[in-house]
Design an enzyme around this catalytic site. Structure first.
Site, PDB file in Angstrom:
ATOM      1  N   ASP A   1       0.842  -1.197   0.000  1.00 58.07           N
ATOM      2  CA  ASP A   1       0.000   0.000   0.000  1.00 58.07           C
ATOM      3  C   ASP A   1       0.879   1.249   0.000  1.00 58.07           C
ATOM      4  O   ASP A   1       1.941   1.274   0.598  1.00 58.07           O
ATOM      5  CB  ASP A   1      -0.929   0.010   1.226  1.00 58.07           C
ATOM      6  CG  ASP A   1      -2.018   1.056   1.083  1.00 58.07           C
ATOM      7  OD1 ASP A   1      -3.129   0.696   0.655  1.00 58.07           O
ATOM      8  OD2 ASP A   1      -1.746   2.244   1.363  1.00 58.07           O
TER       9      ASP A   1
ATOM     10  N   LYS B   1      -0.445   2.642   6.018  1.00 61.51           N
ATOM     11  CA  LYS B   1      -1.392   1.532   6.157  1.00 61.51           C
ATOM     12  C   LYS B   1      -0.671   0.183   6.197  1.00 61.51           C
ATOM     13  O   LYS B   1      -1.030  -0.687   6.985  1.00 61.51           O
ATOM     14  CB  LYS B   1      -2.396   1.557   4.999  1.00 61.51           C
ATOM     15  CG  LYS B   1      -3.337   2.742   5.108  1.00 61.51           C
ATOM     16  CD  LYS B   1      -4.365   2.768   4.000  1.00 61.51           C
ATOM     17  CE  LYS B   1      -5.201   4.042   4.145  1.00 61.51           C
ATOM     18  NZ  LYS B   1      -6.217   4.164   3.099  1.00 61.51           N
TER      19      LYS B   1
ATOM     20  N   ASP C   1      -7.885   1.073  -5.708  1.00 56.66           N
ATOM     21  CA  ASP C   1      -9.008   1.971  -5.965  1.00 56.66           C
ATOM     22  C   ASP C   1      -8.825   2.687  -7.297  1.00 56.66           C
ATOM     23  O   ASP C   1      -9.422   3.718  -7.521  1.00 56.66           O
ATOM     24  CB  ASP C   1      -9.138   2.997  -4.831  1.00 56.66           C
ATOM     25  CG  ASP C   1      -7.874   3.825  -4.682  1.00 56.66           C
ATOM     26  OD1 ASP C   1      -6.927   3.633  -5.469  1.00 56.66           O
ATOM     27  OD2 ASP C   1      -7.824   4.675  -3.776  1.00 56.66           O
TER      28      ASP C   1
ATOM     29  N   GLU D   1      -5.458   2.333 -13.236  1.00 56.47           N
ATOM     30  CA  GLU D   1      -4.089   2.068 -13.665  1.00 56.47           C
ATOM     31  C   GLU D   1      -3.534   0.797 -12.995  1.00 56.47           C
ATOM     32  O   GLU D   1      -2.991  -0.090 -13.660  1.00 56.47           O
ATOM     33  CB  GLU D   1      -3.247   3.290 -13.281  1.00 56.47           C
ATOM     34  CG  GLU D   1      -1.882   3.348 -13.892  1.00 56.47           C
ATOM     35  CD  GLU D   1      -1.055   4.514 -13.315  1.00 56.47           C
ATOM     36  OE1 GLU D   1      -1.419   5.069 -12.255  1.00 56.47           O
ATOM     37  OE2 GLU D   1      -0.048   4.857 -13.934  1.00 56.47           O
ATOM     38  N   THR D   2      -3.709   0.713 -11.680  1.00 56.76           N
ATOM     39  CA  THR D   2      -3.161  -0.440 -10.956  1.00 56.76           C
ATOM     40  C   THR D   2      -3.918  -1.721 -11.315  1.00 56.76           C
ATOM     41  O   THR D   2      -3.315  -2.777 -11.486  1.00 56.76           O
ATOM     42  CB  THR D   2      -3.220  -0.200  -9.432  1.00 56.76           C
ATOM     43  OG1 THR D   2      -2.677   1.086  -9.154  1.00 56.76           O
ATOM     44  CG2 THR D   2      -2.438  -1.249  -8.681  1.00 56.76           C
TER      45      THR D   2
ATOM     46  N   CYS E   1     -12.163   7.211 -10.371  1.00 58.12           N
ATOM     47  CA  CYS E   1     -12.323   7.884  -9.088  1.00 58.12           C
ATOM     48  C   CYS E   1     -13.748   8.373  -8.921  1.00 58.12           C
ATOM     49  O   CYS E   1     -14.237   9.157  -9.715  1.00 58.12           O
ATOM     50  CB  CYS E   1     -11.374   9.062  -9.007  1.00 58.12           C
ATOM     51  SG  CYS E   1      -9.688   8.538  -8.831  1.00 58.12           S
TER      52      CYS E   1
ATOM     53  N   CYS F   1      -4.925 -11.037 -22.822  1.00 57.47           N
ATOM     54  CA  CYS F   1      -5.096 -12.484 -22.639  1.00 57.47           C
ATOM     55  C   CYS F   1      -5.325 -13.226 -23.954  1.00 57.47           C
ATOM     56  O   CYS F   1      -5.588 -14.424 -23.946  1.00 57.47           O
ATOM     57  CB  CYS F   1      -6.253 -12.767 -21.681  1.00 57.47           C
ATOM     58  SG  CYS F   1      -7.880 -12.531 -22.414  1.00 57.47           S
TER      59      CYS F   1
HETATM   60 ZN    ZN Z   1      -8.569 -10.357 -22.229  1.00 58.44          ZN
END
Ligand code: ZN
Length: 339
Positions: free
Chosen positions: A55, A81, A125, A128-129, A181, A243
């Site tokens: 975090d 955190k 949250d 991007e991540t 957000c 994928c």
């Molecule tokens: Zn995919």
């Protein structure tokens, strides 16, 4: 404490052999906010072998309403955190190997951390991540569980490489609320409902009960009493860049990433240094004090009042600039002192 897991092993789909599997597994938790707190506590109590939790933020008073691992004392100490979560989780179950990192879950950081990981849980949250987690999951063939909530609304989906569509596939077919957000507030039960969905899928994956996995995308609104479950198998796209047949993992590409990010739902901008680094926080605090600024510090961070803004500096060279959503202004404050 041989009785410790008795209620869980009495549950036939887990049993003694499932408990041994849980004990042998390593989960990577991205985020230690509301979803991260709850998911981490659940897995640590369930007797997971190893938990890595990452975090980038520290605890503030507005977190206490729903982030179950934290206390008023943690707010008073301005603890990161990750540091507070580690302390609390070790007190809950000393048998679990817990590694907590105060860091931003960048693609580079995720690449460093995935070795030996059996499952990744999304407790972040931001878009991007999540997309970086999605690409890492596909690249290293590690399942991950998406979860998001805002207001009284929440949703979750389990992504198993080679079996289910990935998050990049889903983006083409549905608008994912909670991906961006939102500032519509949030109630604690919406958080707990997402944790229940993520946590039960996590246990199924950890005990390798693949047939029991939920294959649908669930969403709910606890205030409006709405529950939906959508089949997603048709969403899998063979041309998907994450994928599909010829993946390029676009969200791991440094070109696609920003060094400066507005944090969700807050007047705060995060600025990352161009290269990984280790700051000497004590020296930084002294330097800022010598310049006449009001400084608060603990072993993990330095907080400085600069005119109407507050800059919180971490050891990895990142800074959170509070009191602005203006990226250029935040960058200029950062560069003035740390550039
Ligand atoms: Zn995919």
């Amino acid at each position: 404490m041989s009785e410790r897991y008795s209620r869980q092993t009495l549950f036939p789909p887990i049993g003694k052999s499932g408990q041994e599997k849980i004990r042998s597994k390593h989960v990577l938790m991205i985020g230690a906010g509301a979803l991260g707190s709850g998911n981490a506590e659940l897995l640590v109590r369930a007797g997971i072998g190893r938990l890595t939790i990452v975090d980038r933020d520290y605890i503030e008073a507005s977190n206490l309403q729903r982030q179950q691992l934290y206390t008023e004392e943690d707010v008073a100490q301005k603890l990161p955190k990750a540091a507070a979560a580690e302390k609390r989780l070790k007190a809950i179950n000393s048998d679990v190997e817990i590694c907590a990192l105060i860091a931003d879950a960048t693609p580079e950081k995720l690449e460093e951390l995935v070795d030996g990981v059996d499952l990744i849980i999304d407790a972040t949250d931001n878009f991007e991540t999540r997309m970086a987690i999605n690409d890492i999951s596909q690249k290293y063939q590690i399942p991950w569980i998406y979860g998001a909530c805002v207001a009284s609304f929440g949703m979750s989906f389990s992504i198993i490489p080679g079996k289910t569509p990935c998050l990049n596939c889903l983006l083409k077919t549905m608008p994912l609320q909670g991906m961006t957000c939102d500032t519509g507030g949030i109630i604690g039960p919406a958080v707990q409902m997402v944790i229940a969905h993520q946590g039960s899928e996590a246990l199924k994956i950890l005990v390798e009960d693949w047939n029991a996995l939920r294959t649908s995308f669930v969403s709910f609104d606890l205030w409006r009493n709405q529950y939906t479950s959508m089949k997603m198998s048709k969403a899998k796209d063979s041309g998907c860049l994450s994928c599909g047949e010829n993946p390029t993992y676009p969200y791991l590409d440094a070109e696609n990433r920003t060094k400066t990010t507005v944090l969700c739902g807050r007047d705060t901008v995060q600025v990352r240094p161009p290269k990984q680094q280790q700051l000497n926080l004590q020296e930084t605090a002294e330097k800022m004090r010598d310049l006449g600024y009001q400084v608060k510090a603990n072993p993990y961070l330095v907080s400085v009042e600069i005119d109407e803004n507050r800059m919180v500096i971490f050891q990895d060279g990142r800074a959170l600039i509070h009191g602005t959503k203006d990226l250029a202004q935040a960058r200029s404050i950062y560069q003035r002192f740390l550039g």
